[in-house]
Design a protein around this motif. Structure first.
Motif, mmCIF file in Angstrom:
data_model
loop_
_atom_site.group_PDB
_atom_site.id
_atom_site.type_symbol
_atom_site.label_atom_id
_atom_site.label_comp_id
_atom_site.label_asym_id
_atom_site.label_seq_id
_atom_site.Cartn_x
_atom_site.Cartn_y
_atom_site.Cartn_z
ATOM 1 N N GLU A 237 57.629 42.853 72.199
ATOM 2 C CA GLU A 237 57.760 43.872 71.147
ATOM 3 C C GLU A 237 57.190 45.208 71.598
ATOM 4 O O GLU A 237 57.779 46.258 71.342
ATOM 5 C CB GLU A 237 57.018 43.412 69.878
ATOM 6 C CG GLU A 237 57.908 42.659 68.917
ATOM 7 C CD GLU A 237 57.103 42.008 67.807
ATOM 8 O OE1 GLU A 237 56.029 42.553 67.462
ATOM 9 O OE2 GLU A 237 57.547 40.956 67.302
ATOM 10 N N ILE A 238 56.039 45.162 72.296
ATOM 11 C CA ILE A 238 55.396 46.403 72.737
ATOM 12 C C ILE A 238 56.322 47.225 73.623
ATOM 13 O O ILE A 238 56.357 48.448 73.543
ATOM 14 C CB ILE A 238 54.064 46.097 73.464
ATOM 15 C CG1 ILE A 238 53.062 45.512 72.469
ATOM 16 C CG2 ILE A 238 53.481 47.359 74.108
ATOM 17 C CD1 ILE A 238 51.784 45.013 73.107
ATOM 18 N N VAL A 239 57.083 46.544 74.488
ATOM 19 C CA VAL A 239 57.982 47.285 75.373
ATOM 20 C C VAL A 239 59.428 47.321 74.858
ATOM 21 O O VAL A 239 60.327 47.725 75.586
ATOM 22 C CB VAL A 239 57.956 46.724 76.814
ATOM 23 C CG1 VAL A 239 56.623 47.011 77.468
ATOM 24 C CG2 VAL A 239 58.242 45.231 76.817
ATOM 25 N N HIS A 240 59.629 46.890 73.617
ATOM 26 C CA HIS A 240 60.948 46.888 72.982
ATOM 27 C C HIS A 240 61.995 46.157 73.813
ATOM 28 O O HIS A 240 63.032 46.721 74.162
ATOM 29 C CB HIS A 240 61.421 48.344 72.725
ATOM 30 C CG HIS A 240 60.407 49.198 72.042
ATOM 31 N ND1 HIS A 240 59.996 48.969 70.751
ATOM 32 C CD2 HIS A 240 59.685 50.260 72.478
ATOM 33 C CE1 HIS A 240 59.066 49.855 70.418
ATOM 34 N NE2 HIS A 240 58.858 50.650 71.452
ATOM 35 N N MET A 241 61.678 44.932 74.149
ATOM 36 C CA MET A 241 62.663 44.130 74.881
ATOM 37 C C MET A 241 62.776 42.769 74.198
ATOM 38 O O MET A 241 61.862 42.350 73.500
ATOM 39 C CB MET A 241 62.205 43.889 76.325
ATOM 40 C CG MET A 241 62.213 45.107 77.214
ATOM 41 S SD MET A 241 61.568 44.675 78.853
ATOM 42 C CE MET A 241 61.407 46.291 79.589
ATOM 43 N N SER A 242 63.894 42.108 74.450
ATOM 44 C CA SER A 242 63.986 40.722 73.994
ATOM 45 C C SER A 242 63.040 39.903 74.868
ATOM 46 O O SER A 242 62.666 40.329 75.961
ATOM 47 C CB SER A 242 65.406 40.209 74.165
ATOM 48 O OG SER A 242 65.656 39.969 75.532
ATOM 49 N N GLU A 243 62.629 38.752 74.377
ATOM 50 C CA GLU A 243 61.671 37.941 75.126
ATOM 51 C C GLU A 243 62.208 37.594 76.505
ATOM 52 O O GLU A 243 61.505 37.702 77.509
ATOM 53 C CB GLU A 243 61.336 36.657 74.355
ATOM 54 C CG GLU A 243 60.587 36.930 73.070
ATOM 55 C CD GLU A 243 60.207 35.656 72.341
ATOM 56 O OE1 GLU A 243 60.091 34.595 72.998
ATOM 57 O OE2 GLU A 243 60.033 35.725 71.109
#
Length: 319
Positions: A237-243
């Motif tokens: 979430e912090i880097v705005h990516m999917s897991e």
DNA sequence: CTCATAGACCGCCAAT
DNA sequence: AGATTGGCGGTCTATG
């Protein structure tokens, strides 16, 4: 083991004094705290042109190659140059010493002497990362691994950049006389008794994090909040990516998985606390984000090979 | 040390 | 076409 071990340290022109000194420090230092002499160490000079007498060493300096015949351990603290081939007599003596059961240990570019002597064929080895590519080309039959501090394969040892030589020398002491003797040597040097991990992680830590890197924000956030847990979900979430994408990108940039990296970071903090405070372990575990004292202990032992309290003892100055 | 369980890891594949 | 993405789910690992 009651008989002391015969050690020969090789020196030659263009010797790296630091690596020579590392070998001397471990194998030639007087140790009045022990009744027994662990190592009987001598130096074999193959043409080093500085005046060794001026160093007022307490080790005997010899010039006759035949001393290698009785050596239990031969230390090669660097080599004259990566492209310089040793002469045939030296190669022959090293090989015959090895056949007689000697261990041969190289530091940094010393691996090239091992290589030129044919002693690395089919064995694991390492060298300073600067020489890695050259070594791989020159000695294709050796299995070079640039991710370790040192290797130990069938009595042939090699170590990476200079200071890793100390880690290797301590490893030798540990295998000869056990953990507690090795820890005592380490304490005298005021270095951690066991460093694990590879050159890769040092290289990586030296390279400054570019601010344009999208992981910069992540690592900053984590470093500031190390006491908190970080799940994959949170970090993604912090880097705005999917897991899934986060895991892939992360591994690409850090060449390790998020959790392994996180644990290493937490352990670094733990070491800092152990070195500089006398906080109880539970306090340190909380501050570094380990869910429990037990969890900290488990990770610590895996990475450092000693318990947290043993580690602390090496920094509290008792000799 | 062992155990149950949650979460991390990663190959695979379809969607973009 | 070829690379990148993200979801699924089997397996591995960490935790308490």
């Amino acid at each position: 083991m009651n008989k002391s071990i015969e050690v020969i340290i090789l020196i030659y022109p263009n010797l790296c004094l630091f690596e020579f000194a590392c070998a001397l420090e471990v194998f030639a230092q007087k140790r009045p705290e022990f009744e027994q002499t662990h190592y009987r160490t001598r130096v074999l000079n193959l043409g080093a042109n500085f005046n060794l007498d001026s160093l007022s060493l307490e080790v005997k300096v010899l010039t006759n190659l035949s001393v290698l015949n009785n050596a239990d351990l031969i230390v090669i603290p660097g080599w004259q140059g990566t492209t310089i081939r040793p002469d045939a007599k030296l190669v022959k003596q090293l090989n015959s010493a090895y056949k007689k059961g000697a261990r041969i240990a190289s530091i940094c570019s010393g691996a090239f002497l091992l290589g030129y002597s044919g002693l690395l064929n089919g064995r694991k080895a390492t060298t300073h990362w600067r020489y890695y590519n050259q070594a791989k080309i020159l000695f294709p039959e050796a299995e070079f691994d640039e991710t370790v501090l040192y290797t130990d394969d069938k009595r042939i040892l090699s170590s990476a950049g200079s200071a890793a030589g100390l880690d290797m020398c301590l490893h030798i002491v540990r295998s000869d006389y056990g953990h507690s003797v090795a820890n005592s040597y380490a304490r005298r040097l005021v270095i951690p008794p066991f460093r694990d991990g590879g050159q890769a992680q040092f290289i990586q830590n030296i390279v400054p994090e570019s601010s344009g890197n999208s992981f910069a924000k992540l690592t900053q956030t984590i470093e500031k909040n190390l006491h908190k847990p970080f799940s994959i979900e949170t970090m993604a979430e912090i880097v705005h990516m999917s897991e899934r994408h986060f895991q892939r990108r992360f591994k690409e940039h850090f060449s390790t998985t998020p959790n392994k990296w996180l644990t290493k970071l937490r352990l670094q903090k733990v070491c800092e606390f152990l070195e500089t405070t006398n906080f109880r372990l539970k306090t340190i575990a909380d501050a570094c984000g380990f869910g429990s004292e037990e969890s900290l202990r488990r990770h610590f032992r895996i990475h450092m090979k000693v318990s947290p309290m043993e580690y602390r003892a090496t920094f509290t100055g008792e000799a």
